[in-house]
Design a protein around this motif. Structure first.
Motif, PDB file in Angstrom:
ATOM      1  N   HIS A 160      -3.921  -8.462  -0.400  1.00 20.48           N
ATOM      2  CA  HIS A 160      -2.703  -8.066  -0.492  1.00 20.48           C
ATOM      3  C   HIS A 160      -2.033  -8.966  -0.549  1.00 20.48           C
ATOM      4  CE1 HIS A 160      -5.069  -5.508   2.986  1.00 20.48           C
ATOM      5  NE2 HIS A 160      -5.644  -6.967   3.236  1.00 20.48           N
ATOM      6  N   ARG A 184      -5.738 -13.535   5.304  1.00 10.57           N
ATOM      7  CA  ARG A 184      -5.720 -12.110   4.809  1.00 10.57           C
ATOM      8  C   ARG A 184      -6.716 -11.817   3.739  1.00 10.57           C
ATOM      9  NH1 ARG A 184      -1.813  -8.117   5.798  1.00 10.57           N
ATOM     10  NH2 ARG A 184      -3.174  -7.624   6.005  1.00 10.57           N
ATOM     11  N   VAL A 240      -1.221  -3.613  -0.919  1.00  8.63           N
ATOM     12  CA  VAL A 240      -2.622  -4.339  -1.263  1.00  8.63           C
ATOM     13  C   VAL A 240      -2.874  -3.500  -3.154  1.00  8.63           C
ATOM     14  CG1 VAL A 240      -3.063  -1.910  -0.184  1.00  8.63           C
ATOM     15  CG2 VAL A 240      -4.581  -3.771  -0.518  1.00  8.63           C
TER      16      VAL A 240
END
Length: 276
Positions: A269, A150, A207
């Protein structure tokens, strides 16, 4: 070249650069998800320079108590250097390992750990220690980054660092390079907390839009820790300059994808677990 004009030590660099960009915005997310009550007794494990700790102290107010624990004395020295907020709870800082803590059991209403769990040598022991620190009905709040898949910018940095460090004889493993993103599975996090004795666990994803000023110095600041603590670099600053030039060149294309004017803007994230 100058590596970091604003900070002479890794602890100062962490506070001055990473604090505003990443950890202060994340602290807001964590407190919004599970903020402590006014007057509560709160513990912050792996408190670092006290970014989340000070935010918690504001939340609980003068009638509360806040304790920050970290294993790194330099980070604690930085945390202690901040003046007390007249409207916040007093903060006590202790040097201790997260797996033992060294604090009385059943002493806190809420325990926080922001981006520390993934670095602990014995994660189950650390979570059990947090569970033991809580009074009946207490809450643990843990934030850990999601996986490196991510975070492609940091994956690119690791890809560049690994071979260049190896060629210089610096013993840093791929596992160590990926450590911040090494505990990104939400189910694994939930299971760890349940196994530690918590009765109910929720895990949310969130996030943080990390905004790093001075885009041209982004890679240099990311690499500053190596300049400060790796002996070969400390002994030969010109060698570090060559290493830094190589890493900057290798990552230029992916770093440019995150440019926004004179900033590097990176989505970070995270999983946030709330365990009761």
């Amino acid at each position: 070249m100058a590596i970091d004009e604003s900070a002479a030590t890794p602890a100062q660099a962490y506070q001055a650069y990473f604090g505003p960009a990443i950890f202060a915005p994340l602290a807001e997310k964590v407190v919004a998800r599970a903020g402590p009550a006014r007057g509560a007794r709160a513990l912050d494990v792996a408190c670092g320079t006290g970014i989340l700790t000070r935010r918690i102290a504001t939340e609980v107010g003068r009638g509360g108590t806040v304790v920050g624990v970290d294993v790194n004395p330099a980070m604690l020295d930085m945390a202690r250097s901040f003046p007390a907020d007249p409207g916040a709870a007093p903060i006590e800082y202790h040097e201790a390992d997260a797996c033992t803590l060294g604090l009385p059991d059943a002493s806190f209403d809420v325990c926080y750990c922001q981006q520390g769990l993934q670095f602990f040598a014995d994660r189950p022991a650390a979570v059990r220690a947090q569970r033991c620190s809580l009074r009946d009905g207490g809450t643990a709040v843990i934030a850990v980054w999601q996986g490196l898949d991510r975070h492609p910018l940091y994956a690119a940095l690791a890809d560049a660092e690994e071979p260049h460090l190896a060629r210089l004889g610096v013993e840093v493993t791929r596992t160590e390079l990926e450590a911040p993103f090494s505990f990104g599975d939400p189910q694994e996090l939930r299971s760890l907390l349940l196994d530690a004795g918590f009765g109910h666990v929720d895990v949310w994803t969130d996030v943080v839009e990390a905004r790093f000023p001075h885009a041209e110095s982004f890679v240099a600041r990311m690499e500053f820790a190596y300049a400060a603590v790796v002996p070969v670099f400390a002994q030969d600053p010109l060698l570090f300059d060559g290493y830094l030039a190589a890493i900057t060149d290798a990552t230029r294309a992916v770093v440019d994808e995150y440019r926004a004017g004179d900033e590097i803007v990176v989505p970070m994230h995270t999983n946030i677990a709330v365990a009761r």
